[in-house]
Design an enzyme around this catalytic site. Sequence first.
Site, mmCIF file in Angstrom:
data_model
loop_
_atom_site.group_PDB
_atom_site.id
_atom_site.type_symbol
_atom_site.label_atom_id
_atom_site.label_comp_id
_atom_site.label_asym_id
_atom_site.label_seq_id
_atom_site.Cartn_x
_atom_site.Cartn_y
_atom_site.Cartn_z
ATOM 1 N N CYS A 56 0.838 -1.194 0.000
ATOM 2 C CA CYS A 56 0.000 0.000 0.000
ATOM 3 C C CYS A 56 0.878 1.251 0.000
ATOM 4 O O CYS A 56 2.065 1.205 0.338
ATOM 5 C CB CYS A 56 -0.890 0.010 1.234
ATOM 6 N N GLU A 58 0.873 3.667 2.078
ATOM 7 C CA GLU A 58 1.377 3.959 3.423
ATOM 8 C C GLU A 58 2.674 3.183 3.690
ATOM 9 O O GLU A 58 3.632 3.722 4.251
ATOM 10 C CB GLU A 58 0.341 3.572 4.495
ATOM 11 N N CYS A 92 -6.132 0.573 5.207
ATOM 12 C CA CYS A 92 -6.720 -0.764 5.243
ATOM 13 C C CYS A 92 -6.301 -1.457 6.554
ATOM 14 O O CYS A 92 -5.432 -0.968 7.285
ATOM 15 C CB CYS A 92 -6.264 -1.573 4.027
ATOM 16 N N CYS A 95 -2.577 -2.115 6.858
ATOM 17 C CA CYS A 95 -1.784 -0.912 7.137
ATOM 18 C C CYS A 95 -1.973 -0.445 8.576
ATOM 19 O O CYS A 95 -1.038 0.084 9.180
ATOM 20 C CB CYS A 95 -2.149 0.213 6.181
HETATM 21 ZN ZN LIG Z 1 -3.104 -0.572 3.223
#
Ligand SMILES: [Zn+2]
Length: 137
Positions: A56, A58, A92, A95
């Site tokens: 991701c 992040e 998410c 994360c």
């Molecule tokens: Zn994520």
Amino acid sequence: MENCTKNDLKLVEKAKKILQKNYKSDSIKHTVGCALTTKSGKEYLGINLDGIHSICGEQCAVSCAYVNGDRDIDTIVAVGIVDGQYQVLSPCGNCRQFLSEYAPNCKVIIKNGDELKKLTLEELLPYAYVCHVDYTK
Ligand SMILES: [Zn+2]
């Protein structure tokens, strides 16, 4: 939950710009941009990287900060494109756990109704799984 400052809103714009720079409408490879600040005052950017083992935005941004030895993450925000509009995204589940391990003191900018707000990680991930390794050292 806190209100966002002008600097937080600038960070949102940086996440949007790094997504604009990497987004291609005929591709699903890069659909999220991320920006973070560290306590040292530096900024790092990230994008999601799709593939068999995707990461991701992040995770990409936090990795960039760590590569530079800058491990005390202050504020982070991710922006995606939802229905053709740029929108701040909540991290998410993966994360949230990742941030609890690698950026436990950070605040996360999220969209709350029509407003942007800033949450602590404890607010974002209450009752988190506690890993007994300190990855921030
Ligand atoms: Zn994520």
